[in-house]
Design a protein around this motif. Structure first.
Motif, PDB file in Angstrom:
ATOM      1  N   LEU A  37       0.817  -1.202   0.000  1.00 20.10           N
ATOM      2  CA  LEU A  37       0.000   0.000   0.000  1.00 20.10           C
ATOM      3  C   LEU A  37       0.856   1.259   0.000  1.00 20.10           C
ATOM      4  N   THR A  38       1.965   1.225   0.738  1.00 22.11           N
ATOM      5  CA  THR A  38       2.858   2.380   0.774  1.00 22.11           C
ATOM      6  C   THR A  38       3.528   2.587  -0.577  1.00 22.11           C
ATOM      7  N   PHE A  40       2.325   1.706  -3.479  1.00 24.09           N
ATOM      8  CA  PHE A  40       1.286   2.203  -4.385  1.00 24.09           C
ATOM      9  C   PHE A  40       1.085   3.701  -4.197  1.00 24.09           C
ATOM     10  N   ALA A  41       0.988   4.134  -2.945  1.00 22.88           N
ATOM     11  CA  ALA A  41       0.798   5.557  -2.652  1.00 22.88           C
ATOM     12  C   ALA A  41       1.970   6.387  -3.186  1.00 22.88           C
ATOM     13  N   VAL A  44       1.642   6.807  -7.007  1.00 30.20           N
ATOM     14  CA  VAL A  44       0.597   7.766  -7.369  1.00 30.20           C
ATOM     15  C   VAL A  44       1.088   9.188  -7.153  1.00 30.20           C
ATOM     16  N   GLU A 124      -0.781  17.081  -0.404  1.00 30.21           N
ATOM     17  CA  GLU A 124      -1.801  16.518  -1.285  1.00 30.21           C
ATOM     18  C   GLU A 124      -2.984  17.472  -1.403  1.00 30.21           C
ATOM     19  N   GLN A 157      -5.246   6.521  -3.557  1.00 29.53           N
ATOM     20  CA  GLN A 157      -4.105   6.203  -2.687  1.00 29.53           C
ATOM     21  C   GLN A 157      -4.388   6.560  -1.229  1.00 29.53           C
ATOM     22  N   ASN A 158      -5.390   7.416  -0.978  1.00 25.74           N
ATOM     23  CA  ASN A 158      -5.761   7.723   0.403  1.00 25.74           C
ATOM     24  C   ASN A 158      -6.539   6.583   1.058  1.00 25.74           C
ATOM     25  N   GLU A 161      -4.130   4.422   2.757  1.00 28.79           N
ATOM     26  CA  GLU A 161      -3.519   5.213   3.825  1.00 28.79           C
ATOM     27  C   GLU A 161      -4.434   5.296   5.043  1.00 28.79           C
ATOM     28  N   GLY A 247       1.015   2.052  -9.049  1.00 28.87           N
ATOM     29  CA  GLY A 247       0.457   3.354  -8.697  1.00 28.87           C
ATOM     30  C   GLY A 247       0.868   4.438  -9.673  1.00 28.87           C
ATOM     31  N   MET A 251      -1.843   6.490 -12.100  1.00 30.54           N
ATOM     32  CA  MET A 251      -1.984   7.941 -12.065  1.00 30.54           C
ATOM     33  C   MET A 251      -1.664   8.555 -13.416  1.00 30.54           C
TER      34      MET A 251
END
Length: 259
Positions: A37-38, A40-41, A44, A124, A157-158, A161, A247, A251
């Motif tokens: 997940l990190t 991917f963020a 993005v 962001e 991506q949030n 998070e 990610g 994007m």
């Protein structure tokens, strides 16, 4: 105006939805899932910084000829230094870290974890606000589709998070409701920051290239200082790099297809 309000709230709704995972998932996120997940963020945010912020900033400065890069470079470095200042002053604790950063404080560990996420949500929100400010000003380089693509990408991506902050807080002893509330609180700075950015950007439209690249610099600081180290920590694994690429690609597709 409705599409602007929707765009400003979209990233926040992504955080809210992700934070709500604490009500439906029984176990804390594994280190491998956190890496995914990190990564991917990070992907993005990197792609958004390039396609949605830096490239438009350079395009807006084409009248400067060979020096068209100058506003983007100046704004980018101002964004880096601004986040460096916040990172130095605000007490916060990154995921899986033992030692807090920023000035010394007696804040609870869970509070500093929320502050860490809040800190990187600031750029962001600024990014979304600046892009929508450019669209509202009538700039040909800022379209409704491009602004929505940025808001949607950040919302996507949030979501992870939100889960990354609420579930560890619950694992550390907070109730599900309080962990959810803290996750939501960490994301509330995004629509507030975006709205304030629109307000002030409207007063300084000639500075739009500097503001766009400022947001890009702030986002890249978060990626390099926080997200990349987190996706690579511990036993060697390529999953963080793979998800970074996913990610980044997503994007890039959103920005080009919707812009």
């Amino acid at each position: 105006m409705q599409e602007v309000i929707t765009g400003l709230l979209l990233p926040f709704l992504g955080t809210v939805a992700g934070s709500a995972c604490v009500f439906f998932m029984k176990r804390n996120l594994s280190r491998g899932i956190q890496r995914m997940l990190t990564g991917f963020a990070a992907g993005v945010m990197t792609a958004a910084s390039i396609w949605s912020l830096i490239i438009p900033a350079i395009d807006m400065s084409e009248d400067k000829g060979k020096l068209a890069f100058l506003p983007a470079v100046i704004g980018f470095w101002c964004g880096i230094l601004f986040l460096l200042l916040l990172d130095t002053l605000i007490p916060h604790l990154h995921m899986n870290a033992e030692k807090a950063e920023g000035v010394r404080s007696r804040l609870a560990r869970t509070t500093m974890m929320v502050l860490a996420v809040t800190l990187h949500n600031i750029p962001e929100g600024m990014a979304v606000g600046i892009v929508y400010a450019g669209f509202m000003s009538g700039s040909s380089d800022m379209t409704a589709g491009g602004a929505f693509a940025l808001a949607l990408g950040i919302a996507i991506q949030n979501f992870p998070e939100g889960a990354i902050i609420s579930m560890p807080l619950h694992a550390e002893g907070k109730s599900k409701v309080k962990a959810f509330a803290d996750g939501v609180l960490s994301g509330i700075v995004e629509p507030i920051g975006a709205a304030l950015t629109i307000l002030f950007a409207g007063l300084f439209l000639p500075a739009m290239p500097y503001l766009l690249s400022f947001a890009a610099g702030a986002m890249i600081y978060v990626v390099v200082e926080e997200l990349i180290p987190e996706m690579s920590e511990g036993e060697h694994s390529n999953i963080g790099v793979i998800m970074f690429s996913v990610g980044f690609t997503l994007m890039m597709i959103l920005d080009v297809a919707l812009g």
